[in-house]
Design an enzyme around this catalytic site. Structure first.
Site, PDB file in Angstrom:
ATOM      1  N   THR A 137      -5.430  -3.619  -8.291  1.00 39.81           N
ATOM      2  CA  THR A 137      -4.338  -3.064  -7.490  1.00 39.81           C
ATOM      3  C   THR A 137      -2.976  -3.175  -8.185  1.00 39.81           C
ATOM      4  O   THR A 137      -2.764  -4.083  -9.013  1.00 39.81           O
ATOM      5  CB  THR A 137      -4.275  -3.812  -6.143  1.00 39.81           C
ATOM      6  OG1 THR A 137      -3.077  -3.462  -5.451  1.00 39.81           O
ATOM      7  CG2 THR A 137      -4.238  -5.334  -6.332  1.00 39.81           C
ATOM      8  N   TYR A 160      -3.123 -11.624  -1.441  1.00 44.85           N
ATOM      9  CA  TYR A 160      -4.030 -10.539  -1.832  1.00 44.85           C
ATOM     10  C   TYR A 160      -3.849 -10.206  -3.320  1.00 44.85           C
ATOM     11  O   TYR A 160      -4.808 -10.174  -4.089  1.00 44.85           O
ATOM     12  CB  TYR A 160      -3.771  -9.295  -0.974  1.00 44.85           C
ATOM     13  CG  TYR A 160      -4.397  -8.039  -1.526  1.00 44.85           C
ATOM     14  CD1 TYR A 160      -5.782  -7.901  -1.595  1.00 44.85           C
ATOM     15  CD2 TYR A 160      -3.614  -6.979  -2.004  1.00 44.85           C
ATOM     16  CE1 TYR A 160      -6.365  -6.750  -2.115  1.00 44.85           C
ATOM     17  CE2 TYR A 160      -4.179  -5.827  -2.519  1.00 44.85           C
ATOM     18  CZ  TYR A 160      -5.563  -5.720  -2.572  1.00 44.85           C
ATOM     19  OH  TYR A 160      -6.127  -4.591  -3.102  1.00 44.85           O
TER      20      TYR A 160
HETATM   21  P1  NAP Z   1     -12.517  -0.909   1.995  1.00 45.14           P
HETATM   22  O1  NAP Z   1     -12.579   0.496   2.473  1.00 45.14           O
HETATM   23  O2  NAP Z   1     -11.836  -1.923   2.852  1.00 45.14           O
HETATM   24  O3  NAP Z   1     -13.999  -1.382   1.697  1.00 45.14           O
HETATM   25  C1  NAP Z   1     -14.271  -2.709   1.393  1.00 45.14           C
HETATM   26  C2  NAP Z   1     -15.736  -2.809   1.016  1.00 45.14           C
HETATM   27  O4  NAP Z   1     -16.062  -4.182   0.736  1.00 45.14           O
HETATM   28  C3  NAP Z   1     -16.677  -2.348   2.134  1.00 45.14           C
HETATM   29  O5  NAP Z   1     -17.689  -1.554   1.580  1.00 45.14           O
HETATM   30  C4  NAP Z   1     -17.246  -3.663   2.655  1.00 45.14           C
HETATM   31  O6  NAP Z   1     -18.547  -3.539   3.197  1.00 45.14           O
HETATM   32  C5  NAP Z   1     -17.305  -4.474   1.377  1.00 45.14           C
HETATM   33  N1  NAP Z   1     -17.439  -5.897   1.677  1.00 45.14           N
HETATM   34  C6  NAP Z   1     -16.652  -6.657   2.474  1.00 45.14           C
HETATM   35  N2  NAP Z   1     -17.132  -7.922   2.518  1.00 45.14           N
HETATM   36  C7  NAP Z   1     -18.248  -7.955   1.729  1.00 45.14           C
HETATM   37  C8  NAP Z   1     -19.190  -8.952   1.378  1.00 45.14           C
HETATM   38  N3  NAP Z   1     -19.086 -10.228   1.805  1.00 45.14           N
HETATM   39  N4  NAP Z   1     -20.227  -8.623   0.557  1.00 45.14           N
HETATM   40  C9  NAP Z   1     -20.346  -7.351   0.128  1.00 45.14           C
HETATM   41  N5  NAP Z   1     -19.492  -6.367   0.402  1.00 45.14           N
HETATM   42  C10 NAP Z   1     -18.445  -6.657   1.215  1.00 45.14           C
HETATM   43  O7  NAP Z   1     -11.816  -0.987   0.567  1.00 45.14           O
HETATM   44  P2  NAP Z   1     -11.299   0.223  -0.328  1.00 45.14           P
HETATM   45  O8  NAP Z   1     -10.058   0.735   0.292  1.00 45.14           O
HETATM   46  O9  NAP Z   1     -12.432   1.172  -0.594  1.00 45.14           O
HETATM   47  O10 NAP Z   1     -10.885  -0.553  -1.660  1.00 45.14           O
HETATM   48  C11 NAP Z   1     -11.708  -0.508  -2.819  1.00 45.14           C
HETATM   49  C12 NAP Z   1     -11.039  -1.295  -3.929  1.00 45.14           C
HETATM   50  O11 NAP Z   1      -9.787  -0.704  -4.246  1.00 45.14           O
HETATM   51  C13 NAP Z   1     -10.749  -2.763  -3.600  1.00 45.14           C
HETATM   52  O12 NAP Z   1     -11.066  -3.542  -4.703  1.00 45.14           O
HETATM   53  C14 NAP Z   1      -9.249  -2.793  -3.354  1.00 45.14           C
HETATM   54  O13 NAP Z   1      -8.703  -4.049  -3.692  1.00 45.14           O
HETATM   55  C15 NAP Z   1      -8.779  -1.696  -4.269  1.00 45.14           C
HETATM   56  N6  NAP Z   1      -7.550  -1.055  -3.796  1.00 45.14           N
HETATM   57  C16 NAP Z   1      -7.519  -0.420  -2.587  1.00 45.14           C
HETATM   58  C17 NAP Z   1      -6.352   0.176  -2.154  1.00 45.14           C
HETATM   59  C18 NAP Z   1      -6.277   0.900  -0.822  1.00 45.14           C
HETATM   60  O14 NAP Z   1      -5.194   1.396  -0.470  1.00 45.14           O
HETATM   61  N7  NAP Z   1      -7.366   1.019  -0.088  1.00 45.14           N
HETATM   62  C19 NAP Z   1      -5.188   0.118  -2.953  1.00 45.14           C
HETATM   63  C20 NAP Z   1      -5.259  -0.529  -4.199  1.00 45.14           C
HETATM   64  C21 NAP Z   1      -6.451  -1.109  -4.610  1.00 45.14           C
HETATM   65  P3  NAP Z   1     -18.796  -3.382   4.800  1.00 45.14           P
HETATM   66  O15 NAP Z   1     -17.629  -2.599   5.320  1.00 45.14           O
HETATM   67  O16 NAP Z   1     -20.112  -2.679   4.877  1.00 45.14           O
HETATM   68  O17 NAP Z   1     -18.854  -4.775   5.346  1.00 45.14           O
END
Ligand code: NAP
Length: 351
Positions: A137, A160
């Site tokens: 991030t 975070y």
């Molecule tokens: P997200 O929609 O919140 O999804 C999080 C994922 O992590 C879900 O598939 C969830 O599975 C899984 N997860 C949670 N706890 C877990 C566990 N104990 N074991 C296995 N899986 C688990 O996140 P995203 O927005 O797609 O983000 C993806 C990546 O991009 C992350 O690394 C984040 O730091 C990075 N990022 C995101 C943003 C943003 O704006 N979204 C910005 C910058 C960087 P379940 O839901 O099935 O439990």
């Protein structure tokens, strides 16, 4: 359990790793393991690799559903079993707790996932020789001196950001050939508008009363589908090199393209505050925006956020691995139209 065979079946420790439904896998084709495949980015990454014919093994946890594996990545045995079972060529590690205020409150659980599970995955990726792409991030930066290059010193302002930075360090420590891909705030095809900080603005745009919106923190909203394309390009480039050199030096052990490792940045190009995003959304849908009120003071939140952590993406661009994002209004319209009351809206506008 079998790997690269016609069907996949996980048989160890029910409750930790469990195949929700058996799935056909193309024998012999390249395999990608996508963690967080039930999340916003993971879904886009799965779709991208499926579209080019790769075998995709997606893992989720609470939302795991047919065609995905349920795997608690904080369970070390489960992670080990997963990689030994599937021997992926590429791993795109999207799973994380990415809500800064939640991380601030439930720090131990978040660090377990964002740091310890990442560390374990990196060790196992190194053992099985997979290219690991760790999604990180822009919140690793403090936002005081943008734009930030890949080599600039991180200084996260919240837990975070610190946990993701630790995740980066664990990734590169245990798996030196890995890629860290830093991205800013994401939007994309959401299951509910609240799934992304960008699409959640729809609630304010639609509101009948006046609403305040942050007009201080500068953001670069980025389409998850573009990030998925970057992941695919990185994976393909690394493998092209592998194939070429393994053909040239068939007797040598050959590693992936040395230029495809370390830290990369990818970002949307349009700089906007949340207020500006909401106004752009209102205009795209021909809705009023005069009820949206810009707030120019730093917003108060449990977790402090950087004012402007703009990412310089030149390393990706120089290697021709970037993606030209669609204009924000076009891409966000595509994501939000299913939430409009009149589903015929899209046809009336585009045809
Ligand atoms: P997200 O929609 O919140 O999804 C999080 C994922 O992590 C879900 O598939 C969830 O599975 C899984 N997860 C949670 N706890 C877990 C566990 N104990 N074991 C296995 N899986 C688990 O996140 P995203 O927005 O797609 O983000 C993806 C990546 O991009 C992350 O690394 C984040 O730091 C990075 N990022 C995101 C943003 C943003 O704006 N979204 C910005 C910058 C960087 P379940 O839901 O099935 O439990």
């Amino acid at each position: 359990m079998s790997c690269g065979a016609a069907e996949l079946r996980i048989t160890f420790s029910p409750g930790r790793v469990q195949l929700v439904q058996e799935e056909e896998v193309v024998p012999g084709g390249p395999r990608v393991l996508v963690t967080g495949a039930t999340g916003l980015l993971g879904r886009a990454v799965c779709a991208e690799f499926l579209s080019i014919g790769w075998s995709v093994i997606g893992t989720g946890y609470r939302r795991a559903r047919p065609r995905l594996l349920r795997c608690d990545l904080t369970d070390e045995d489960a992670v080990r079993g997963l990689l030994h079972e599937y021997q992926p060529d590429v791993i795109v590690h999207c799973a994380a707790e990415r809500r800064p205020d939640v991380v601030e409150r439930y720090t131990e659980a978040a660090v377990n996932l964002n740091v310890h599970a990442t560390s374990m995955l990196a060790k196992e990726a190194a053992v099985c020789g997979a290219l690991l792409i760790y999604i990180s991030t822009d919140y690793v930066f403090d936002g005081r001196n943008p734009p930030y290059g890949e080599d600039d010193s991180p200084n996260p302002l919240n837990v975070y950001g610190r946990s993701k930075l630790e995740g980066e360090r664990e990734t590169l420590r245990h798996c030196p050939g890995a890629v860290v891909l830093r991205v800013p705030v994401l939007f994309g095809e959401v299951e509910s508008v609240m799934e992304s900080a960008v699409t959640s603005l729809w609630v304010k745009v639609e509101a009948s009363e006046s609403c305040t919106l942050d007009h201080c923190q500068q953001r670069f909203p980025t389409d998850a589908r573009d990030v998925a394309t970057v992941c695919r390009k990185l994976a393909e480039r690394a493998r092209q090199h592998l194939f070429f050199f393994s053909w040239l030096f068939a007797h040598l052990s050959v590693s992936q393209d040395p230029s495809i490792k370390g830290i990369f940045h990818f970002s949307g190009k349009e700089q906007m505050t949340k207020y500006e995003m909401a106004v752009a959304i209102a205009q795209a849908f021909n809705l009023p925006s005069n009820h949206l009120i810009p707030l120019t003071e730093q917003p108060v939140a449990a977790a402090p956020r950087p004012v402007n952590a703009q990412l310089n993406c030149s390393r990706l661009e120089l290697q021709n691995l970037g993606v030209e994002p669609r204009p924000f209004t076009v891409a966000i319209t595509d994501c939000l139209w299913p939430f409009t009351p009149d589903k015929r809206w899209r046809q009336t506008v585009f045809h």
